[in-house]
Design a protein around this motif. Sequence first.
Motif, PDB file in Angstrom:
ATOM      1  N   VAL A  93       0.837  -1.199   0.000  1.00 24.65           N
ATOM      2  CA  VAL A  93       0.000   0.000   0.000  1.00 24.65           C
ATOM      3  C   VAL A  93       0.877   1.256   0.000  1.00 24.65           C
ATOM      4  O   VAL A  93       0.680   2.167  -0.808  1.00 24.65           O
ATOM      5  N   HIS A  94       1.862   1.285   0.869  1.00 21.36           N
ATOM      6  CA  HIS A  94       2.722   2.465   1.021  1.00 21.36           C
ATOM      7  C   HIS A  94       3.495   2.773  -0.266  1.00 21.36           C
ATOM      8  O   HIS A  94       3.423   3.875  -0.800  1.00 21.36           O
ATOM      9  N   PHE A  95       4.246   1.782  -0.737  1.00 20.50           N
ATOM     10  CA  PHE A  95       5.071   2.016  -1.918  1.00 20.50           C
ATOM     11  C   PHE A  95       4.245   2.033  -3.198  1.00 20.50           C
ATOM     12  O   PHE A  95       4.603   2.717  -4.155  1.00 20.50           O
ATOM     13  N   GLY A  96       3.145   1.322  -3.215  1.00 10.90           N
ATOM     14  CA  GLY A  96       2.258   1.360  -4.370  1.00 10.90           C
ATOM     15  C   GLY A  96       1.673   2.747  -4.587  1.00 10.90           C
ATOM     16  O   GLY A  96       1.563   3.214  -5.720  1.00 10.90           O
ATOM     17  N   ARG A  97       1.318   3.404  -3.503  1.00 10.60           N
ATOM     18  CA  ARG A  97       0.797   4.778  -3.625  1.00 10.60           C
ATOM     19  C   ARG A  97       1.886   5.725  -4.127  1.00 10.60           C
ATOM     20  O   ARG A  97       1.609   6.626  -4.922  1.00 10.60           O
ATOM     21  N   LYS A  98       3.115   5.525  -3.670  1.00 13.06           N
ATOM     22  CA  LYS A  98       4.217   6.362  -4.156  1.00 13.06           C
ATOM     23  C   LYS A  98       4.440   6.156  -5.651  1.00 13.06           C
ATOM     24  O   LYS A  98       4.685   7.117  -6.385  1.00 13.06           O
ATOM     25  N   VAL A  99       4.366   4.920  -6.109  1.00 11.04           N
ATOM     26  CA  VAL A  99       4.519   4.633  -7.532  1.00 11.04           C
ATOM     27  C   VAL A  99       3.383   5.278  -8.322  1.00 11.04           C
ATOM     28  O   VAL A  99       3.616   5.876  -9.379  1.00 11.04           O
ATOM     29  N   ASP A 100       2.159   5.177  -7.808  1.00  7.15           N
ATOM     30  CA  ASP A 100       1.019   5.796  -8.486  1.00  7.15           C
ATOM     31  C   ASP A 100       1.179   7.310  -8.583  1.00  7.15           C
ATOM     32  O   ASP A 100       0.873   7.913  -9.612  1.00  7.15           O
ATOM     33  N   GLU A 101       1.672   7.936  -7.509  1.00  8.69           N
ATOM     34  CA  GLU A 101       1.908   9.379  -7.530  1.00  8.69           C
ATOM     35  C   GLU A 101       2.982   9.749  -8.545  1.00  8.69           C
ATOM     36  O   GLU A 101       2.845  10.740  -9.272  1.00  8.69           O
TER      37      GLU A 101
END
Length: 121
Positions: A93-101
């Motif tokens: 969740v944490h790194f996935g959101r960073k990738v999406d951003e």
Amino acid sequence: MRTLCSSTLIGEFFVIGFAALVAMKDPGLSTAAVWTVSGVAMLLCVLLCGMLNRPGGVALGWALQIALIASGLAVPTMYFMGAVFAALWWASVHFGRKVDEAKARFAAQAAEAGPSGSVSG
């Protein structure tokens, strides 16, 4: 985020199935109960893969992580495996959101650059 979280959920699908096989060896647990609970959890893993972008999808994933840890009551090894998958879920969740951003930022920069490839302004 969806790819990372889905990968974690599919891993959990298999771990839950293997834990059910171990739980079946416990004479205090009925086979029907073990497979009913495990089957629902496994189905939830698959359904959550498609619900991650919807409101509440990630929260349901957290509920699944708590249930996975709690399954240590039936199979003690699941305390450890549940904690590992909870950590993987957090990282997904944490790194996935960073990738999406980052993807959104790069897409905005590409759109701003226009068809010629040079940034205007």
